[in-house]
Design a protein around this motif. Structure first.
Motif, PDB file in Angstrom:
ATOM      1  N   VAL A 150       0.837  -1.195   0.000  1.00  0.00           N
ATOM      2  CA  VAL A 150       0.000   0.000   0.000  1.00  0.00           C
ATOM      3  C   VAL A 150       0.873   1.246   0.000  1.00  0.00           C
ATOM      4  O   VAL A 150       1.971   1.254   0.548  1.00  0.00           O
ATOM      5  CB  VAL A 150      -0.958   0.018   1.212  1.00  0.00           C
ATOM      6  N   GLY A 151       0.362   2.284  -0.646  1.00  0.00           N
ATOM      7  CA  GLY A 151       1.063   3.561  -0.690  1.00  0.00           C
ATOM      8  C   GLY A 151       0.105   4.684  -0.360  1.00  0.00           C
ATOM      9  O   GLY A 151      -1.098   4.583  -0.615  1.00  0.00           O
ATOM     10  N   ALA A 152       0.642   5.750   0.214  1.00  0.00           N
ATOM     11  CA  ALA A 152      -0.157   6.902   0.623  1.00  0.00           C
ATOM     12  C   ALA A 152       0.119   8.093  -0.285  1.00  0.00           C
ATOM     13  O   ALA A 152       1.262   8.533  -0.394  1.00  0.00           O
ATOM     14  CB  ALA A 152       0.151   7.275   2.070  1.00  0.00           C
ATOM     15  N   ALA A 153      -0.937   8.593  -0.909  1.00  0.00           N
ATOM     16  CA  ALA A 153      -0.855   9.842  -1.660  1.00  0.00           C
ATOM     17  C   ALA A 153      -1.245  10.945  -0.669  1.00  0.00           C
ATOM     18  O   ALA A 153      -2.399  11.357  -0.592  1.00  0.00           O
ATOM     19  CB  ALA A 153      -1.776   9.805  -2.863  1.00  0.00           C
ATOM     20  N   ILE A 154      -0.248  11.380   0.137  1.00  0.00           N
ATOM     21  CA  ILE A 154      -0.493  12.373   1.176  1.00  0.00           C
ATOM     22  C   ILE A 154      -0.451  13.762   0.542  1.00  0.00           C
ATOM     23  O   ILE A 154       0.565  14.153  -0.033  1.00  0.00           O
ATOM     24  CB  ILE A 154       0.550  12.268   2.304  1.00  0.00           C
ATOM     25  N   VAL A 155      -1.562  14.468   0.653  1.00  0.00           N
ATOM     26  CA  VAL A 155      -1.669  15.804   0.064  1.00  0.00           C
ATOM     27  C   VAL A 155      -1.876  16.817   1.178  1.00  0.00           C
ATOM     28  O   VAL A 155      -2.686  16.613   2.080  1.00  0.00           O
ATOM     29  CB  VAL A 155      -2.833  15.866  -0.952  1.00  0.00           C
ATOM     30  N   ARG A 156      -1.112  17.898   1.090  1.00  0.00           N
ATOM     31  CA  ARG A 156      -1.252  19.026   2.023  1.00  0.00           C
ATOM     32  C   ARG A 156      -1.069  20.304   1.227  1.00  0.00           C
ATOM     33  O   ARG A 156      -0.077  20.442   0.502  1.00  0.00           O
ATOM     34  CB  ARG A 156      -0.204  18.934   3.135  1.00  0.00           C
ATOM     35  N   ALA A 157      -2.021  21.199   1.353  1.00  0.00           N
ATOM     36  CA  ALA A 157      -1.953  22.499   0.665  1.00  0.00           C
ATOM     37  C   ALA A 157      -1.686  22.336  -0.834  1.00  0.00           C
ATOM     38  O   ALA A 157      -0.893  23.060  -1.417  1.00  0.00           O
ATOM     39  CB  ALA A 157      -0.900  23.401   1.309  1.00  0.00           C
ATOM     40  N   GLY A 158      -2.329  21.339  -1.431  1.00  0.00           N
ATOM     41  CA  GLY A 158      -2.211  21.131  -2.874  1.00  0.00           C
ATOM     42  C   GLY A 158      -0.917  20.490  -3.326  1.00  0.00           C
ATOM     43  O   GLY A 158      -0.640  20.444  -4.525  1.00  0.00           O
ATOM     44  N   LYS A 159      -0.120  19.981  -2.389  1.00  0.00           N
ATOM     45  CA  LYS A 159       1.145  19.330  -2.746  1.00  0.00           C
ATOM     46  C   LYS A 159       1.158  17.891  -2.260  1.00  0.00           C
ATOM     47  O   LYS A 159       0.587  17.560  -1.220  1.00  0.00           O
ATOM     48  CB  LYS A 159       2.332  20.091  -2.166  1.00  0.00           C
ATOM     49  N   LEU A 160       1.854  17.029  -3.016  1.00  0.00           N
ATOM     50  CA  LEU A 160       1.956  15.603  -2.744  1.00  0.00           C
ATOM     51  C   LEU A 160       3.305  15.285  -2.118  1.00  0.00           C
ATOM     52  O   LEU A 160       4.336  15.770  -2.581  1.00  0.00           O
ATOM     53  CB  LEU A 160       1.818  14.831  -4.072  1.00  0.00           C
ATOM     54  N   LEU A 161       3.294  14.435  -1.085  1.00  0.00           N
ATOM     55  CA  LEU A 161       4.539  14.038  -0.422  1.00  0.00           C
ATOM     56  C   LEU A 161       5.156  12.838  -1.134  1.00  0.00           C
ATOM     57  O   LEU A 161       4.493  11.826  -1.351  1.00  0.00           O
ATOM     58  CB  LEU A 161       4.274  13.682   1.040  1.00  0.00           C
ATOM     59  N   ALA A 162       6.429  12.958  -1.494  1.00  0.00           N
ATOM     60  CA  ALA A 162       7.192  11.847  -2.087  1.00  0.00           C
ATOM     61  C   ALA A 162       8.433  11.628  -1.234  1.00  0.00           C
ATOM     62  O   ALA A 162       8.918  12.541  -0.569  1.00  0.00           O
ATOM     63  CB  ALA A 162       7.591  12.174  -3.523  1.00  0.00           C
ATOM     64  N   GLN A 163       8.945  10.393  -1.266  1.00  0.00           N
ATOM     65  CA  GLN A 163      10.159  10.081  -0.513  1.00  0.00           C
ATOM     66  C   GLN A 163      11.174   9.403  -1.430  1.00  0.00           C
ATOM     67  O   GLN A 163      10.809   8.662  -2.334  1.00  0.00           O
ATOM     68  CB  GLN A 163       9.850   9.236   0.714  1.00  0.00           C
TER      69      GLN A 163
ATOM     70  N   ARG B 230      16.106   8.646   2.187  1.00  0.00           N
ATOM     71  CA  ARG B 230      17.131   9.677   2.020  1.00  0.00           C
ATOM     72  C   ARG B 230      16.556  11.083   2.154  1.00  0.00           C
ATOM     73  O   ARG B 230      17.175  11.968   2.737  1.00  0.00           O
ATOM     74  CB  ARG B 230      17.774   9.512   0.639  1.00  0.00           C
ATOM     75  N   ALA B 231      15.370  11.297   1.576  1.00  0.00           N
ATOM     76  CA  ALA B 231      14.803  12.647   1.557  1.00  0.00           C
ATOM     77  C   ALA B 231      13.288  12.568   1.388  1.00  0.00           C
ATOM     78  O   ALA B 231      12.757  11.570   0.900  1.00  0.00           O
ATOM     79  CB  ALA B 231      15.412  13.447   0.409  1.00  0.00           C
ATOM     80  N   LEU B 232      12.626  13.658   1.780  1.00  0.00           N
ATOM     81  CA  LEU B 232      11.207  13.857   1.531  1.00  0.00           C
ATOM     82  C   LEU B 232      11.055  15.143   0.744  1.00  0.00           C
ATOM     83  O   LEU B 232      11.871  16.063   0.880  1.00  0.00           O
ATOM     84  CB  LEU B 232      10.425  14.016   2.838  1.00  0.00           C
ATOM     85  N   ARG B 233       9.992  15.211  -0.031  1.00  0.00           N
ATOM     86  CA  ARG B 233       9.759  16.421  -0.812  1.00  0.00           C
ATOM     87  C   ARG B 233       8.269  16.588  -1.054  1.00  0.00           C
ATOM     88  O   ARG B 233       7.582  15.625  -1.398  1.00  0.00           O
ATOM     89  CB  ARG B 233      10.502  16.285  -2.135  1.00  0.00           C
ATOM     90  N   TRP B 234       7.756  17.803  -0.865  1.00  0.00           N
ATOM     91  CA  TRP B 234       6.382  18.143  -1.221  1.00  0.00           C
ATOM     92  C   TRP B 234       6.390  18.660  -2.662  1.00  0.00           C
ATOM     93  O   TRP B 234       7.136  19.585  -2.979  1.00  0.00           O
ATOM     94  CB  TRP B 234       5.831  19.218  -0.278  1.00  0.00           C
TER      95      TRP B 234
END
Length: 132
Positions: free
Chosen positions: A7-20, A99-103
């Motif tokens: 399973v994967g989460a498409a986490i959205v906050r303030a119109g942006k998606l979190l990727a790792q 390694r990193a997260l990015r919105w």
């Protein structure tokens, strides 16, 4: 067969998606993906996704509706993506295992080197971010 579900989460906050960004294994090092992981025996998809996000990001999430169709993975597994939000919007996710997260806003989706299964879902993620 739940052991075959990732399973994967498409986490959205303030119109942006979190990727790792992956740090391992070697063939995935540097590639980007959505947070998530394997559903364990006895877990629902939602419970597994909440557990994985707590482990990988150090935050609680609320899990919503499915995003896109199942994506076939090697070994007979399938990837399922769910829309999600941060349970506490003031809490900032951390790269616990990555390694990193990015919105990302919708214009940045194509610019990352995604894992192949996540890349298949980019049209669905674009639709989620734009409301189409």
């Amino acid at each position: 067969m739940k052991s075959g579900v990732v399973v994967g989460a498409a986490i959205v906050r303030a119109g942006k998606l979190l990727a790792q960004q992956r740090a391992w294994p070697a063939d995935a090092d540097g590639k980007w993906e959505l947070p998530g992981g394997r559903v364990e025996a006895g877990e629902s998809d939602v419970d597994g996704l909440a557990r994985e996000c707590a482990e990988e990001l150090g935050v609680a999430v609320t899990v919503g509706a499915r995003v896109g169709a199942d994506v076939d993975l090697p070994g007979g597994k399938v990837l399922r993506i769910y829309a999600a939000g941060l349970a506490d919007d003031g809490e900032e996710p951390r790269a616990v295992e990555h390694r990193a997260l990015r919105w990302l806003d919708v214009s940045e989706l194509d610019g990352l080197d995604w894992l192949p299964a996540d890349r298949i879902l980019l049209p669905d993620l674009r639709a989620l971010l734009t409301g189409r």
